[in-house]
Scaffold this motif. Structure first.
Motif, PDB file in Angstrom:
ATOM      1  N   VAL A   1      22.542  48.650  22.025  1.00  0.00           N
ATOM      2  CA  VAL A   1      23.470  47.525  22.168  1.00  0.00           C
ATOM      3  C   VAL A   1      23.535  46.721  20.868  1.00  0.00           C
ATOM      4  O   VAL A   1      24.605  46.267  20.462  1.00  0.00           O
ATOM      5  CB  VAL A   1      23.059  46.629  23.360  1.00  0.00           C
ATOM      6  CG1 VAL A   1      23.806  45.300  23.337  1.00  0.00           C
ATOM      7  CG2 VAL A   1      23.319  47.353  24.674  1.00  0.00           C
ATOM      8  N   ALA A   2      22.386  46.568  20.195  1.00  0.00           N
ATOM      9  CA  ALA A   2      22.375  45.872  18.904  1.00  0.00           C
ATOM     10  C   ALA A   2      23.224  46.620  17.881  1.00  0.00           C
ATOM     11  O   ALA A   2      23.921  46.016  17.061  1.00  0.00           O
ATOM     12  CB  ALA A   2      20.949  45.731  18.399  1.00  0.00           C
TER      13      ALA A   2
ATOM     14  N   GLY B   1      27.127  46.606  19.436  1.00  0.00           N
ATOM     15  CA  GLY B   1      27.723  45.293  19.670  1.00  0.00           C
ATOM     16  C   GLY B   1      28.459  45.204  20.992  1.00  0.00           C
ATOM     17  O   GLY B   1      29.233  44.275  21.217  1.00  0.00           O
ATOM     18  N   VAL B   2      28.192  46.146  21.886  1.00  0.00           N
ATOM     19  CA  VAL B   2      28.864  46.198  23.188  1.00  0.00           C
ATOM     20  C   VAL B   2      27.834  46.060  24.306  1.00  0.00           C
ATOM     21  O   VAL B   2      26.812  46.763  24.309  1.00  0.00           O
ATOM     22  CB  VAL B   2      29.629  47.534  23.362  1.00  0.00           C
ATOM     23  CG1 VAL B   2      30.291  47.589  24.733  1.00  0.00           C
ATOM     24  CG2 VAL B   2      30.661  47.698  22.253  1.00  0.00           C
ATOM     25  N   ALA B   3      28.096  45.150  25.259  1.00  0.00           N
ATOM     26  CA  ALA B   3      27.175  44.941  26.382  1.00  0.00           C
ATOM     27  C   ALA B   3      27.125  46.182  27.270  1.00  0.00           C
ATOM     28  O   ALA B   3      28.122  46.891  27.429  1.00  0.00           O
ATOM     29  CB  ALA B   3      27.608  43.730  27.194  1.00  0.00           C
ATOM     30  N   GLU B   4      25.947  46.440  27.837  1.00  0.00           N
ATOM     31  CA  GLU B   4      25.791  47.603  28.711  1.00  0.00           C
ATOM     32  C   GLU B   4      24.991  47.242  29.957  1.00  0.00           C
ATOM     33  O   GLU B   4      24.054  46.430  29.902  1.00  0.00           O
ATOM     34  CB  GLU B   4      25.078  48.742  27.976  1.00  0.00           C
ATOM     35  CG  GLU B   4      25.960  49.512  27.019  1.00  0.00           C
ATOM     36  CD  GLU B   4      25.311  50.812  26.578  1.00  0.00           C
ATOM     37  OE1 GLU B   4      24.708  51.499  27.450  1.00  0.00           O
ATOM     38  OE2 GLU B   4      25.393  51.130  25.384  1.00  0.00           O
ATOM     39  N   ILE B   5      25.367  47.877  31.078  1.00  0.00           N
ATOM     40  CA  ILE B   5      24.609  47.793  32.322  1.00  0.00           C
ATOM     41  C   ILE B   5      24.213  49.217  32.697  1.00  0.00           C
ATOM     42  O   ILE B   5      25.054  50.122  32.698  1.00  0.00           O
ATOM     43  CB  ILE B   5      25.445  47.161  33.457  1.00  0.00           C
ATOM     44  CG1 ILE B   5      25.757  45.699  33.128  1.00  0.00           C
ATOM     45  CG2 ILE B   5      24.708  47.263  34.786  1.00  0.00           C
ATOM     46  CD1 ILE B   5      26.713  45.048  34.094  1.00  0.00           C
ATOM     47  N   LYS B   6      22.940  49.424  32.984  1.00  0.00           N
ATOM     48  CA  LYS B   6      22.473  50.750  33.398  1.00  0.00           C
ATOM     49  C   LYS B   6      21.798  50.649  34.762  1.00  0.00           C
ATOM     50  O   LYS B   6      21.066  49.691  35.037  1.00  0.00           O
ATOM     51  CB  LYS B   6      21.498  51.312  32.370  1.00  0.00           C
ATOM     52  CG  LYS B   6      22.172  51.874  31.132  1.00  0.00           C
ATOM     53  CD  LYS B   6      21.199  52.681  30.291  1.00  0.00           C
ATOM     54  CE  LYS B   6      21.920  53.338  29.118  1.00  0.00           C
ATOM     55  NZ  LYS B   6      21.000  54.166  28.309  1.00  0.00           N
TER      56      LYS B   6
END
Length: 402
Positions: free
Chosen positions: A100-101, A104-109
């Protein structure tokens, strides 16, 4: 109730629910933005971000990682819970937080995972949201996990991204201010040491010259006495130069300096007592000068340097120094006019540069006007001048009201 009425009620209820959620999110963002204004360092910013993250999700676990200076690693800032057993340092691009760093895109797993020796799942969903400044520079990542599959969802990310982007800007601001403060402290310490080391031989030379003159006062010829006077004048000039360099280095950024209400009427009166202006020079001041916010000593430096310059370069039998000011919407504009020697236009920029002088006066170090400009700039103002050779100079400068 027919199907159409039932559908309308459902739509209305859904709209009310969406508006309620949107209103709650707006209140959270506004409250966060307001609270952020009072934070003074990175640690306070991160604590506030973590508290708002927890409040938004009604969840107790989250951790914040910030990029190191080399942008190769992420350092955990707030180890929040023994239940989140992440490493204190994570490599850029590795694992969910590192990825994510990098993106630059948020993620949900969502997935199953088991603690060693446990029969039930430890967590089933995790979220990582970047702290992005200006839509491109990743400052860090906020991370959390939960035992429920659907605890985090994409609808929540937009609000969290808004908060983290605001936090990212504040983190950069506080870190830059901390670096500036540290640099300024180091610079002042260095200049103190150098000033002391430079002044020590000057004092030794001065003492030696005094002893020689005292021991040989009856046998020194006129030429030797003149040479000693020249040495004394040079030593004085060098000491003055070192002292003024030290003064210049002390003009820091003072990002946390507390401002006082400064009465400029009292400041000018103190300057008049200090300078003891000659009787042949008329110094005119308004009956009432404003009271402004700032540091009294620094305002005194500004006015005293300018007035001292006007006195020093007065070449008329009847000198004139006139201080006036006007009130603007956000600024006070001051002017200091004299009828002295004047300055050629080609030197208008040079006179504000440190160690630059336009004459060979022994008591001129070339630091005074550079100090004035630096102080005025630090208060968000500006300084400029108009001048005509043989007729005098007028300096103009602005100072913020608050």
């Amino acid at each position: 109730m027919n199907k159409e009425e039932t559908l309308n009620i459902q739509i209305q209820n859904r709209l009310v629910e969406q508006l309620t959620v949107s209103n709650r999110e707006l209140k959270l963002i506004n409250a966060f933005t307001q609270d952020l204004q009072s934070t003074l360092n990175t640690s306070e910013v991160i604590d506030l971000l973590a508290d708002n993250f927890k409040a938004y999700f009604n969840h107790f676990w989250c951790e914040v990682y910030l990029m190191d200076d080399d942008k190769k690693r992420l350092i955990r800032i707030n180890p929040d819970s023994e239940m989140i057993k992440n490493h204190d340092v994570i490599c850029y691009g590795k694992g969910l937080i590192g990825e994510v760093a990098k993106s630059g895109v948020a993620e949900i797993k969502t997935h199953n995972a088991f603690m060693e020796g446990e029969l039930k799942p430890f967590f089933k969903s995790e979220i990582a949201v970047p702290l992005v400044h200006n839509g491109k520079d990743v400052v860090g990542v906020i991370y959390s996990r939960h035992i429920d599959f659907d605890f985090f969802n994409q609808n929540q990310i937009k609000t969290i991204l808004t908060i983290t982007s605001i936090a990212a800007s504040k983190v950069l601001q506080t870190e830059n201010l901390a670096k500036i403060e540290n640099y300024q402290t180091q610079l002042e310490e260095y200049v103190h040491i150098v000033s002391h080391d430079l002044k020590s031989p000057l004092r030794s030379i001065n003492a030696l010259i005094s002893w020689i003159k005292e021991d040989n006062k009856d046998s020194l010829n006129f030429e030797t006495i003149k040479n000693f006077e020249l040495i004394d004048a040079t030593l004085f000039q060098m000491d003055n130069l070192i002292t003024n360099t030290l003064k210049y280095s002390k003009i820091g950024y003072d990002v946390y300096e507390e401002d006082d209400e400064v009465d400029l009427n009292a400041v000018i009166k103190d300057i008049e007592k200090t300078l003891q202006i000659d009787e042949h020079i008329s110094f005119s001041v308004p009956q009432q000068l404003p009271v402004i916010q700032g540091n009294r000593t620094k305002f005194m430096q500004i006015f005293q340097n300018l007035i001292e310059n006007a006195i020093k370069y007065c070449d008329k039998s009847k000198g004139l120094i006139l201080l006036t000011y006007t009130v603007e919407a956000e600024y006070y504009t001051f002017s200091l006019q004299d009828n002295g020697v004047g300055i050629q236009e080609r030197y208008f920029d040079k006179i504000f540069q440190i160690f630059q002088t336009l004459n060979d006066q022994k008591d001129s170090s070339g630091v005074g006007l550079s100090i004035v400009k630096k102080l005025i700039n630090n208060y968000g103002g500006k300084i400029w001048l108009k001048s005509q050779v043989d007729f005098g100079t007028t300096f103009f400068f602005t100072l913020r009201k608050t």
